[in-house]
Design a protein around this motif. Structure first.
Motif, PDB file in Angstrom:
ATOM      1  N   VAL B  25      -0.757  12.231  -1.793  1.00 10.13           N
ATOM      2  CA  VAL B  25      -0.741  11.310  -2.930  1.00 10.13           C
ATOM      3  C   VAL B  25       0.599  11.375  -3.643  1.00 10.13           C
ATOM      4  CG1 VAL B  25      -1.751  10.833  -5.181  1.00 10.13           C
ATOM      5  CG2 VAL B  25      -3.242  11.365  -3.246  1.00 10.13           C
ATOM      6  N   ARG B  26       1.063  12.565  -3.895  1.00  7.44           N
ATOM      7  CA  ARG B  26       2.328  12.702  -4.623  1.00  7.44           C
ATOM      8  C   ARG B  26       3.489  12.127  -3.815  1.00  7.44           C
ATOM      9  NH1 ARG B  26      -0.528  17.339  -5.516  1.00  7.44           N
ATOM     10  NH2 ARG B  26      -1.127  17.685  -7.688  1.00  7.44           N
ATOM     11  N   ARG B  27       3.373  12.238  -2.545  1.00  4.97           N
ATOM     12  CA  ARG B  27       4.463  11.760  -1.706  1.00  4.97           C
ATOM     13  C   ARG B  27       4.544  10.237  -1.673  1.00  4.97           C
ATOM     14  NH1 ARG B  27       5.004  14.439   4.141  1.00  4.97           N
ATOM     15  NH2 ARG B  27       5.420  16.239   2.815  1.00  4.97           N
ATOM     16  N   GLN B  29       2.601   7.904  -3.783  1.00  2.97           N
ATOM     17  CA  GLN B  29       2.057   7.092  -4.869  1.00  2.97           C
ATOM     18  C   GLN B  29       3.104   6.198  -5.522  1.00  2.97           C
ATOM     19  OE1 GLN B  29       0.560   9.194  -8.247  1.00  2.97           O
ATOM     20  NE2 GLN B  29       2.288  10.624  -8.373  1.00  2.97           N
ATOM     21  N   LYS B  30       4.357   6.643  -5.506  1.00  4.21           N
ATOM     22  CA  LYS B  30       5.382   5.794  -6.132  1.00  4.21           C
ATOM     23  C   LYS B  30       5.596   4.513  -5.332  1.00  4.21           C
ATOM     24  CE  LYS B  30       7.800   9.772  -8.022  1.00  4.21           C
ATOM     25  NZ  LYS B  30       9.004  10.622  -7.946  1.00  4.21           N
ATOM     26  N   ARG B  31       5.635   4.675  -4.059  1.00  4.27           N
ATOM     27  CA  ARG B  31       5.851   3.481  -3.235  1.00  4.27           C
ATOM     28  C   ARG B  31       4.648   2.551  -3.294  1.00  4.27           C
ATOM     29  NH1 ARG B  31       8.070   4.809   2.619  1.00  4.27           N
ATOM     30  NH2 ARG B  31       8.349   2.552   2.553  1.00  4.27           N
ATOM     31  N   PHE B  33       2.559   2.323  -5.722  1.00  2.00           N
ATOM     32  CA  PHE B  33       2.540   1.701  -7.044  1.00  2.00           C
ATOM     33  C   PHE B  33       3.566   0.572  -7.132  1.00  2.00           C
ATOM     34  CE2 PHE B  33       4.341   1.437 -11.333  1.00  2.00           C
ATOM     35  CZ  PHE B  33       3.200   1.074 -12.050  1.00  2.00           C
ATOM     36  N   ARG B  34       4.710   0.819  -6.607  1.00  2.00           N
ATOM     37  CA  ARG B  34       5.764  -0.200  -6.661  1.00  2.00           C
ATOM     38  C   ARG B  34       5.353  -1.452  -5.883  1.00  2.00           C
ATOM     39  NH1 ARG B  34      10.626  -1.028  -3.804  1.00  2.00           N
ATOM     40  NH2 ARG B  34      12.243  -1.952  -5.108  1.00  2.00           N
ATOM     41  N   PHE B  37       2.665  -3.133  -7.816  1.00  2.36           N
ATOM     42  CA  PHE B  37       3.219  -3.727  -9.035  1.00  2.36           C
ATOM     43  C   PHE B  37       3.809  -5.099  -8.757  1.00  2.36           C
ATOM     44  CE2 PHE B  37       7.137  -4.301 -11.530  1.00  2.36           C
ATOM     45  CZ  PHE B  37       6.581  -4.502 -12.774  1.00  2.36           C
ATOM     46  N   HIS B  38       4.551  -5.211  -7.690  1.00  3.73           N
ATOM     47  CA  HIS B  38       5.155  -6.506  -7.368  1.00  3.73           C
ATOM     48  C   HIS B  38       4.126  -7.487  -6.843  1.00  3.73           C
ATOM     49  CE1 HIS B  38       9.381  -5.771  -8.151  1.00  3.73           C
ATOM     50  NE2 HIS B  38       9.230  -4.553  -7.655  1.00  3.73           N
ATOM     51  N   THR B  50      -3.254   1.518  -7.048  1.00  4.14           N
ATOM     52  CA  THR B  50      -2.742   2.751  -6.456  1.00  4.14           C
ATOM     53  C   THR B  50      -3.849   3.791  -6.354  1.00  4.14           C
ATOM     54  OG1 THR B  50      -0.600   2.268  -7.443  1.00  4.14           O
ATOM     55  CG2 THR B  50      -0.959   4.510  -6.679  1.00  4.14           C
ATOM     56  N   ASP B 152      10.435  -3.844  -1.013  1.00  6.15           N
ATOM     57  CA  ASP B 152      10.060  -2.461  -0.750  1.00  6.15           C
ATOM     58  C   ASP B 152      10.814  -1.869   0.435  1.00  6.15           C
ATOM     59  OD1 ASP B 152       8.077  -0.671  -2.073  1.00  6.15           O
ATOM     60  OD2 ASP B 152       7.523  -0.318   0.006  1.00  6.15           O
ATOM     61  N   GLY B 153      11.485  -2.689   1.204  1.00  2.00           N
ATOM     62  CA  GLY B 153      12.315  -2.165   2.278  1.00  2.00           C
ATOM     63  C   GLY B 153      11.550  -1.668   3.484  1.00  2.00           C
ATOM     64  N   VAL B 154      10.369  -2.170   3.702  1.00  2.00           N
ATOM     65  CA  VAL B 154       9.610  -1.753   4.884  1.00  2.00           C
ATOM     66  C   VAL B 154      10.221  -2.420   6.107  1.00  2.00           C
ATOM     67  CG1 VAL B 154       7.348  -1.861   5.996  1.00  2.00           C
ATOM     68  CG2 VAL B 154       7.508  -1.440   3.549  1.00  2.00           C
TER      69      VAL B 154
END
Lengths: 514, 195
Positions: B25-27, B29-31, B33-34, B37-38, B50, B152-154
C-alpha cells in the motif's frame, strides 16, 4: 507553460501532480487502508471479479479503421493508424464493442483461383463461356499414352520453329513445333484434370495446349515471334531466304494480322539490339584471332561505320552478323538498303556514347560491330583504335565502347551516389517525432521507475539523443540523484532509441515518478 | 538498497502477512491516488477510490495469477472504481470550476518559475482551466488512456494490460486525445498548432 509546441503540452501533462500530501498523511492513509482491508477481507468477494476485468470503455470511432499504430508511431510519429494488435482475443473483444464492428466491413471480394484462370486460358473463343470446368462432364480424357507432363519435345521442327527448352514445355504457343495430330483432333473443350478435382495450384500445361482449337494452332504456327528468326538464323543461316519467301503467305491466314503488327516495331528494335550484341561479340572474337588489326587504323572510324555494311552485305549474305541487320527490314524490302541498316545500327550506340562527352568518338562504337565481320579486309577501324593489347578482353571492351570509354565508369559510378544520398536525407527527419520519443521513453521508463520505487519524490532526467537516435547523455536530478540512484536511472534510460535524425542532438526531459 | 519486489509482497500478503500488504500500500498509494485524482477530479473521491482499490485488491489476492505486475493489477481496479464513480455521478457541470483542485495542483507545479508575475499567473490559470476543460470534454475512453499514459506515465504496454486492449489501440487513443486536446486549446487561443 506556453502551449506553442507539442512538447510543451506533453510537459504540462507529465508534470501534472496530484495535490500535495505530507508523509504523515500518507502513512495515516496507508494504515487505515490496511486496517479496512483486513476487516473486510471476507466480504463481497464476488464483486471483485468485475473490478478485475478490463474497464468497460467504449471503442472510439475510428479505432476499427486503424493499423498497427505502434510501428507507425515509432516510425513516423504522428500518423494515426491503429491495429487490432497482437492479441487476437482482445482485438476481437474490442471489435465486438464497436457499433459497426467487423460486421460492417465489406466482404472480401472473391478472387479467381488458379483453377479458374487456367480454365479461362484454355477455353476456345466463342465456346464454353463461363466457369464450368468444375464439372467433370466438361473434361475430355487425354489421348491414350499421354499422361500429364509427358508431352514429347518437338522433334521435327521446321526451320521456322523456335527452339524449345528441354524442360518439356508443351504449352508453348499452341501449334508450335510438333503438336501431334492426335492432339489437334482431340476435343477443344479439354480441361486440365486439376481443374475438375482440386485446386492444387499446378497447371498442366500440356493439357492446356491440348485443348487449343485447331484453327488457333494453325494461325499460331504461321505467326512467329521476332526472336524465332534471330535464333534460327544463328543456327541455320540459309533459312533466311526461306523466311522471306514464306512470310508473305501469313496475311492470307485469317488470324495472321497480329503477328504482322508485332513484327513492325518491337521486332525491328529487338533485332537491332541483338545484331549489336552479336556484332560486339564477334568483335571480341575477331580481335583475339587477328592481332594484326592494330596495323590497320588508318581511316577514321566514323567514316567506316556506314560504309561497312554497304560493302559487306552482298559479299556475305549468310554470315551470322550480316544477316542480323537484315532481319528488321526483310519484310518491307527484300533487298534492304545498307545505308538505312547502318543508320539503325548506329542509332542505338549513340545514346550510351553521348554522356561520355566525346562527340567524335561516339560513332566509333557502331563502327566496330559493323566492321567486325570483315577481319580479312584489314580496314576495320574500331578495334585498332584500342590502345590495349590485342586479344585482351579489357581492350576489346574498350574498343567496343569507343576511345573515351574509360571515362564512362566515372560517370556511371558517380551517378548513384547523390541519388542515394538524397534519398537518405529524405527519410531522416530533422528531429525525432514526438511519438518516437514517447515510445522510446516508454520502453525504458519501467526500468527507470524500478530504480526509484519507494521514493517519496519525483526524479527528473534530461536525456540527450545523438543523431543516431541513441542516448548520448542522461542527467538525473531529484530524488534519484539525492539517493544514489542516478547511475541506475541513467543505465535504464540509456536504452532508449528514437531512431536517426538530422539534428546533431536532441534533448528531452522526463519525470520519473515512483 | 535491496527491495522486496511487488510479487514477493503479494505472495507474503496472500499468506496473511499484513505488513507485506502494508508495504504494498505504501509503495503504490501515491500513484493510485494520483491516477484516481485525475480521473474523478476530486481529492476526496480519489482518496476513497484509493482506499477501495487496496481493499478490493486484498480481497482478491487469491485471484492474482502473477501473469502481470501487481501494479497493473491495482491500476485496473482503480480505473474500474473511478469509472464506476464517474458514471454514478449526476451529470452536473459543463465547465471546470475555478476551484478545481487539478488547476491548483498544476499551478503549484509551475509556480516557482512564473509566480512573480501576476499577469503571467492569470494566464497560467486560464490555461490550466482550459486544459482541464479540454480533458473533461474527452470521452471516458480517451480521457482514461490519456491520463494513464501522458499524465501518469504508464508505458503503452502496461496501459494495454490495464485497459484490456491492444497496444496499438492505446497508442491511437493517446494520439487522438492529444490531437483533440490540442485543437481544443488552439480554439481558445492557447497554442497555434491545431491539426
Amino acid at each position: 507553460m506556453n502551449v506553442t509546441s507539442k512538447l510543451d503540452l506533453d510537459r504540462m501533462l507529465n508534470d501534472w501532480p496530484a495535490p500535495a500530501v505530507d508523509e504523515a498523511a500518507w502513512e495515516t492513509r496507508a494504515a487505515r487502508i490496511v486496517e479496512v482491508a483486513l476487516s473486510r477481507r471476507s466480504e463481497d468477494t464476488a464483486a471483485v471479479a468485475d473490478l478485475l476485468a478490463a474497464p468497460d470503455l467504449a471503442a472510439e470511432p475510428g479505432e476499427e479503421q486503424t493499423g498497427d499504430i505502434l510501428r507507425e508511431v515509432r516510425a513516423a510519429g504522428e500518423r494515426s493508424t491503429m491495429a487490432d494488435g497482437s492479441e487476437p482475443g482482445r482485438a476481437s473483444k474490442a471489435e465486438a464493442r464497436l457499433s459497426g464492428g467487423s460486421a460492417s466491413r465489406p466482404p472480401e471480394k472473391k478472387r479467381p483461383s488458379l483453377k479458374e484462370i487456367a480454365e479461362r486460358a484454355s477455353q476456345a473463343p466463342g465456346r464454353m463461356s463461363g466457369v464450368s470446368g468444375s464439372s467433370p462432364a466438361h473434361s475430355t480424357p487425354l489421348p491414350s499414352g499421354r499422361g500429364p507432363l509427358s508431352t514429347p519435345l518437338p522433334s521435327g521442327r521446321g526451320p521456322l520453329s523456335t527452339p524449345l527448352p528441354s524442360s518439356g514445355r508443351g504449352s508453348m504457343p499452341p501449334g508450335r513445333g510438333s503438336l501431334s495430330g492426335a492432339l489437334r483432333a482431340s476435343s477443344p473443350s479439354l480441361r486440365p484434370a486439376e481443374g475438375v478435382t482440386e485446386d492444387s495450384g499446378v497447371i498442366d500445361l500440356n493439357r492446356l495446349s491440348a485443348s487449343v482449337p485447331p484453327e488457333q494452332v494453325e494461325s499460331a504456327e504461321k505467326a512467329q515471334p521476332g526472336t524465332a528468326d534471330l535464333l534460327d538464323e544463328d543456327e541455320k543461316p540459309a533459312a533466311v531466304a526461306a523466311v522471306s519467301v514464306r512470310r508473305p503467305r501469313a496475311p492470307s491466314a485469317p488470324l495472321a494480322e497480329a503477328p504482322v503488327k508485332k513484327r513492325s516495331g518491337g521486332m525491328i528494335a529487338g533485332a537491332a539490339l541483338a545484331a549489336l550484341g552479336l556484332a560486339a561479340a564477334v568483335t571480341v572474337v575477331v580481335k583475339t584471332r587477328a592481332p594484326s588489326q592494330q596495323e590497320t587504323a588508318a581511316a577514321p572510324p566514323a567514316v567506316l561505320a556506314p560504309a561497312a555494311p554497304r560493302e559487306e552485305r552482298p559479299a556475305q549474305p549468310a554470315a551470322p552478323v550480316a544477316a542480323a541487320p537484315a532481319a528488321p527490314v526483310e519484310n518491307a524490302q527484300p533487298e534492304p538498303q545498307p545505308v538505312e541498316a547502318a543508320e539503325k545500327l548506329a542509332a542505338a550506340p549513340k545514346a550510351p556514347a553521348a554522356p561520355v562527352g566525346a562527340g567524335a568518338a561516339a560513332p566509333a562504337a557502331p563502327a566496330s560491330p559493323a566492321a567486325a565481320p570483315r577481319p580479312e579486309q584489314g580496314k576495320v577501324a574500331a578495334a585498332p583504335t584500342a590502345p590495349g593489347k590485342p586479344g585482351d578482353l579489357p581492350s576489346a571492351m574498350q574498343a567496343a565502347v569507343g576511345n573515351d570509354g574509360e571515362k564512362q565508369p566515372s560517370v556511371v559510378s558517380e551517378a548513384p551516389v547523390p541519388a542515394s544520398g538524397s534519398l537518405r536525407q529524405q527519410n531522416i527527419p530533422e528531429q525525432p517525432s514526438q511519438g518516437s520519443v514517447q515510445a522510446a521513453l516508454g520502453s525504458v521508463m519501467g526500468n527507470a521507475r524500478a530504480c526509484v520505487a519507494g521514493a517519496d519524490d519525483v526524479s527528473r532526467a534530461q536525456i540527450t539523443f545523438s543523431s543516431t537516435g541513441q542516448v548520448s547523455k542522461v542527467s538525473v536530478s531529484g530524488w534519484a540523484a539525492a539517493n544514489g540512484q542516478s547511475s541506475c536511472v541513467q543505465a535504464a534510460l540509456k536504452g532508449a532509441n528514437v531512431g536517426p535524425f538530422s539534428k546533431p542532438s536532441f534533448a528531452v526531459s522526463a519525470t520519473i515518478r515512483p | 538498497m535491496a527491495k522486496i519486489s511487488d510479487r514477493e509482497l503479494v505472495d507474503q500478503a496472500r499468506g496473511g502477512d499484513a505488513q507485506a500488504f502494508g508495504a504494498l500500500v505504501r509503495r503504490h498509494q501515491k500513484r493510485i491516488f494520483r491516477l484516481a485524482f485525475h480521473l474523478v477530479r476530486s481529492g476526496a473521491e480519489a482518496e476513497d477510490v484509493t482506499q477501495e482499490t487496496f481493499v478490493r485488491a486484498y480481497q482478491a489476492l487469491d485471484r492474482f495469477d502473477g501473469r502481470s505486475e501487481p501494479f497493473t493489477w491495482l491500476y485496473r481496479i482503480a480505473v474500474n472504481l473511478s469509472l464506476n464513480m464517474i458514471r454514478a455521478r449526476k451529470p452536473s457541470r459543463n465547465s471546470t470550476p475555478a476551484d478545481d483542485p487539478r488547476i491548483e495542483a498544476l499551478l503549484l507545479e509551475t509556480r516557482p518559475s512564473h509566480g512573480v508575475d501576476p499577469a503571467a499567473t492569470t494566464q497560467q490559470r486560464e490555461l490550466a482551466a482550459a486544459l482541464c476543460d479540454g480533458i473533461d470534454t474527452l470521452s471516458d475512453t480517451l480521457r482514461t488512456t490519456l491520463i494513464l499514459v501522458c499524465i501518469d506515465g504508464v508505458p503503452h504496454e502496461d496501459a494495454s494490460r490495464i485497459l484490456g486492449c491492444p497496444e496499438g489501440t492505446v497508442a491511437w487513443r493517446v494520439h487522438e486525445a492529444r490531437r483533440k486536446l490540442r485543437v481544443y486549446l488552439a480554439e481558445r487561443g492557447f497554442g497555434g498548432d491545431a491539426e
